[in-house]
Structure formats: structure tokens, C-alpha cells
Scaffold this motif. Structure first.
Motif, PDB file in Angstrom:
ATOM      1  N   VAL A  64      31.362  11.204  49.836  1.00 27.60           N
ATOM      2  CA  VAL A  64      32.483  11.265  50.776  1.00 27.60           C
ATOM      3  C   VAL A  64      32.888  12.721  51.045  1.00 27.60           C
ATOM      4  O   VAL A  64      33.503  13.014  52.065  1.00 27.60           O
ATOM      5  N   GLN A  65      32.495  13.628  50.168  1.00 31.25           N
ATOM      6  CA  GLN A  65      32.798  15.050  50.367  1.00 31.25           C
ATOM      7  C   GLN A  65      31.975  15.653  51.507  1.00 31.25           C
ATOM      8  O   GLN A  65      32.264  16.754  51.956  1.00 31.25           O
ATOM      9  N   GLY A  66      30.954  14.938  51.937  1.00 28.48           N
ATOM     10  CA  GLY A  66      30.223  15.343  53.122  1.00 28.48           C
ATOM     11  C   GLY A  66      28.881  16.013  52.873  1.00 28.48           C
ATOM     12  O   GLY A  66      28.531  16.386  51.754  1.00 28.48           O
ATOM     13  N   LYS A  67      28.169  16.126  53.963  1.00 26.97           N
ATOM     14  CA  LYS A  67      26.801  16.661  53.966  1.00 26.97           C
ATOM     15  C   LYS A  67      26.739  18.105  53.456  1.00 26.97           C
ATOM     16  O   LYS A  67      25.893  18.447  52.634  1.00 26.97           O
ATOM     17  N   GLU A 122      28.748  19.745  51.486  1.00 27.87           N
ATOM     18  CA  GLU A 122      28.989  19.813  50.036  1.00 27.87           C
ATOM     19  C   GLU A 122      27.770  19.287  49.268  1.00 27.87           C
ATOM     20  O   GLU A 122      27.394  19.844  48.243  1.00 27.87           O
ATOM     21  N   PHE A 123      27.148  18.235  49.773  1.00 27.87           N
ATOM     22  CA  PHE A 123      25.948  17.699  49.122  1.00 27.87           C
ATOM     23  C   PHE A 123      24.861  18.773  49.046  1.00 27.87           C
ATOM     24  O   PHE A 123      24.269  18.983  47.993  1.00 27.87           O
ATOM     25  N   PHE A 124      24.609  19.457  50.148  1.00 27.50           N
ATOM     26  CA  PHE A 124      23.524  20.438  50.173  1.00 27.50           C
ATOM     27  C   PHE A 124      23.835  21.709  49.389  1.00 27.50           C
ATOM     28  O   PHE A 124      22.922  22.399  48.952  1.00 27.50           O
ATOM     29  N   SER A 125      25.110  21.989  49.159  1.00 22.75           N
ATOM     30  CA  SER A 125      25.461  23.225  48.453  1.00 22.75           C
ATOM     31  C   SER A 125      25.784  23.010  46.972  1.00 22.75           C
ATOM     32  O   SER A 125      25.875  23.979  46.222  1.00 22.75           O
ATOM     33  N   ASN A 126      25.918  21.766  46.551  1.00 28.56           N
ATOM     34  CA  ASN A 126      26.361  21.495  45.184  1.00 28.56           C
ATOM     35  C   ASN A 126      25.268  20.758  44.402  1.00 28.56           C
ATOM     36  O   ASN A 126      25.051  19.563  44.592  1.00 28.56           O
ATOM     37  N   GLU A 127      24.622  21.488  43.507  1.00 28.52           N
ATOM     38  CA  GLU A 127      23.528  20.905  42.711  1.00 28.52           C
ATOM     39  C   GLU A 127      23.991  19.779  41.807  1.00 28.52           C
ATOM     40  O   GLU A 127      23.233  18.848  41.532  1.00 28.52           O
ATOM     41  N   LEU A 128      25.229  19.838  41.331  1.00 26.47           N
ATOM     42  CA  LEU A 128      25.736  18.757  40.474  1.00 26.47           C
ATOM     43  C   LEU A 128      25.848  17.454  41.254  1.00 26.47           C
ATOM     44  O   LEU A 128      25.478  16.389  40.746  1.00 26.47           O
ATOM     45  N   ILE A 129      26.337  17.543  42.479  1.00 22.50           N
ATOM     46  CA  ILE A 129      26.440  16.335  43.302  1.00 22.50           C
ATOM     47  C   ILE A 129      25.046  15.824  43.642  1.00 22.50           C
ATOM     48  O   ILE A 129      24.801  14.612  43.590  1.00 22.50           O
ATOM     49  N   GLN A 130      24.123  16.718  43.955  1.00 21.68           N
ATOM     50  CA  GLN A 130      22.739  16.304  44.224  1.00 21.68           C
ATOM     51  C   GLN A 130      22.167  15.549  43.024  1.00 21.68           C
ATOM     52  O   GLN A 130      21.606  14.460  43.169  1.00 21.68           O
ATOM     53  N   VAL A 141      17.156  12.228  51.255  1.00 17.15           N
ATOM     54  CA  VAL A 141      18.154  11.654  50.339  1.00 17.15           C
ATOM     55  C   VAL A 141      19.487  11.482  51.069  1.00 17.15           C
ATOM     56  O   VAL A 141      20.100  10.411  51.002  1.00 17.15           O
ATOM     57  N   TRP A 142      19.917  12.512  51.793  1.00 14.71           N
ATOM     58  CA  TRP A 142      21.190  12.410  52.505  1.00 14.71           C
ATOM     59  C   TRP A 142      21.142  11.319  53.569  1.00 14.71           C
ATOM     60  O   TRP A 142      22.088  10.575  53.757  1.00 14.71           O
ATOM     61  N   ARG A 143      20.005  11.213  54.266  1.00 14.51           N
ATOM     62  CA  ARG A 143      19.856  10.175  55.289  1.00 14.51           C
ATOM     63  C   ARG A 143      19.977   8.783  54.659  1.00 14.51           C
ATOM     64  O   ARG A 143      20.613   7.895  55.208  1.00 14.51           O
ATOM     65  N   ILE A 144      19.382   8.605  53.481  1.00 14.34           N
ATOM     66  CA  ILE A 144      19.493   7.327  52.760  1.00 14.34           C
ATOM     67  C   ILE A 144      20.953   7.050  52.402  1.00 14.34           C
ATOM     68  O   ILE A 144      21.456   5.947  52.611  1.00 14.34           O
ATOM     69  N   VAL A 145      21.623   8.061  51.865  1.00 20.30           N
ATOM     70  CA  VAL A 145      23.026   7.909  51.465  1.00 20.30           C
ATOM     71  C   VAL A 145      23.888   7.545  52.673  1.00 20.30           C
ATOM     72  O   VAL A 145      24.732   6.650  52.601  1.00 20.30           O
ATOM     73  N   GLU A 146      23.653   8.223  53.772  1.00 17.22           N
ATOM     74  CA  GLU A 146      24.499   8.060  54.950  1.00 17.22           C
ATOM     75  C   GLU A 146      24.180   6.808  55.758  1.00 17.22           C
ATOM     76  O   GLU A 146      25.078   6.119  56.237  1.00 17.22           O
ATOM     77  N   LYS A 147      22.891   6.485  55.888  1.00 21.70           N
ATOM     78  CA  LYS A 147      22.477   5.420  56.809  1.00 21.70           C
ATOM     79  C   LYS A 147      22.103   4.109  56.124  1.00 21.70           C
ATOM     80  O   LYS A 147      22.349   3.041  56.653  1.00 21.70           O
ATOM     81  N   GLU A 148      21.464   4.178  54.964  1.00 23.42           N
ATOM     82  CA  GLU A 148      20.911   2.968  54.359  1.00 23.42           C
ATOM     83  C   GLU A 148      21.780   2.377  53.246  1.00 23.42           C
ATOM     84  O   GLU A 148      21.819   1.158  53.082  1.00 23.42           O
ATOM     85  N   LEU A 149      22.458   3.223  52.497  1.00 23.46           N
ATOM     86  CA  LEU A 149      23.278   2.688  51.396  1.00 23.46           C
ATOM     87  C   LEU A 149      24.441   1.824  51.864  1.00 23.46           C
ATOM     88  O   LEU A 149      24.736   0.815  51.205  1.00 23.46           O
ATOM     89  N   PRO A 150      25.120   2.152  52.972  1.00 22.85           N
ATOM     90  CA  PRO A 150      26.205   1.259  53.395  1.00 22.85           C
ATOM     91  C   PRO A 150      25.717  -0.178  53.652  1.00 22.85           C
ATOM     92  O   PRO A 150      26.381  -1.141  53.258  1.00 22.85           O
ATOM     93  N   GLU A 151      24.552  -0.295  54.268  1.00 21.62           N
ATOM     94  CA  GLU A 151      24.001  -1.635  54.524  1.00 21.62           C
ATOM     95  C   GLU A 151      23.598  -2.319  53.219  1.00 21.62           C
ATOM     96  O   GLU A 151      23.864  -3.505  53.025  1.00 21.62           O
ATOM     97  N   LEU A 152      22.964  -1.570  52.318  1.00 23.41           N
ATOM     98  CA  LEU A 152      22.585  -2.143  51.029  1.00 23.41           C
ATOM     99  C   LEU A 152      23.826  -2.577  50.258  1.00 23.41           C
ATOM    100  O   LEU A 152      23.845  -3.657  49.655  1.00 23.41           O
ATOM    101  N   LYS A 153      24.866  -1.767  50.304  1.00 28.00           N
ATOM    102  CA  LYS A 153      26.127  -2.097  49.624  1.00 28.00           C
ATOM    103  C   LYS A 153      26.670  -3.433  50.131  1.00 28.00           C
ATOM    104  O   LYS A 153      27.081  -4.291  49.340  1.00 28.00           O
ATOM    105  N   GLU A 154      26.652  -3.606  51.434  1.00 29.62           N
ATOM    106  CA  GLU A 154      27.138  -4.847  52.037  1.00 29.62           C
ATOM    107  C   GLU A 154      26.268  -6.037  51.619  1.00 29.62           C
ATOM    108  O   GLU A 154      26.785  -7.099  51.253  1.00 29.62           O
TER     109      GLU A 154
END
Length: 108
Positions: A23-26, A28-36, A88-101
Motif C-alpha cells: 500500500v506504500q506504493g511502487k 517505496e517497493f523499488f527503493s526499499n529492500e526490506l519491503i522487497q 513482482v510488482w505487476r503480480i502484487v498490483e494486478k494479480e493478487l487482488p483477484e487471487l485474494k477475492e
């Protein structure tokens, strides 16, 4: 040994954990190794749960791309040097919401 219901809950929980930081966004994902690392670990958990689930569950819910999830888990675990963070980001953004549902519907 965990049963299919517990494994479905593991997937659901891992997605919730990914949501907590993605939720912190793209940027932050690309700049933060811990979140990655956190997100990659949760994706491994999702893949491992999918891999160890019964064939009956896979057949009963063919709308879920079980084999793609398992294949991605194998890439993360065995060929981590090939992991593309853009994918990975594309999966998080596009595919995980559908899988979650889909997983939520199965659990209900």
C-alpha cells in the motif's frame, strides 16, 4: 501436516501481509529492500501452500492459476537471481487482488 483449509488460510494471510506494505506504493517497493524481501517471502509462502494443496482443490477451483503460482514460487526459491522486480510488482498490483477475492470466496 496442514490440511487444505489451513493452506488456503495461509495464502489469505500472506496476501494480507503483502497488502500491508504494498500500500506504500511502487516507488517505496523499488527503493526499499526490506519491503522487497518481505513481499518475496510472502509470495513464496503462497506458492508453497498452492504446491502442497491436494489435486482435488486444484481441480475443484480451476479458475485459480495454481500452476503459475507454483512455477513462480519455484523461480523465487531456486532461481532467485532471475527475479524481475517489475514482474513482482505487476503480480502484487494486478494479480493478487483477484487471487485474494477468489481465495476468500473458497474459504467462505
Amino acid at each position: 501436516m496442514r490440511n487444505d483449509s489451513e493452506k488456503l488460510h495461509d495464502i489469505q494471510e500472506a496476501i494480507i501481509k503483502i497488502d500491508k506494505y504494498s500500500v506504500q506504493g511502487k516507488e517505496e517497493f523499488f527503493s526499499n529492500e526490506l519491503i522487497q524481501s518481505w513481499i518475496l517471502m510472502q509470495l513464496q509462502i503462497i506458492g508453497e501452500a498452492a504446491r502442497s494443496m491436494s489435486k482435488e482443490i486444484h481441480q475443484k477451483y480451476p479458475q485459480i492459476p495454481w500452476q503459475d503460482i507454483i512455477d513462480f514460487r519455484n523461480l523465487l526459491v531456486h532461481e532467485y537471481f532471475r527475479v524481475d522486480l517489475k514482474l513482482v510488482w505487476r503480480i502484487v498490483e494486478k494479480e493478487l487482488p483477484e487471487l485474494k477475492e477468489q481465495i476468500s470466496l473458497i474459504i467462505e
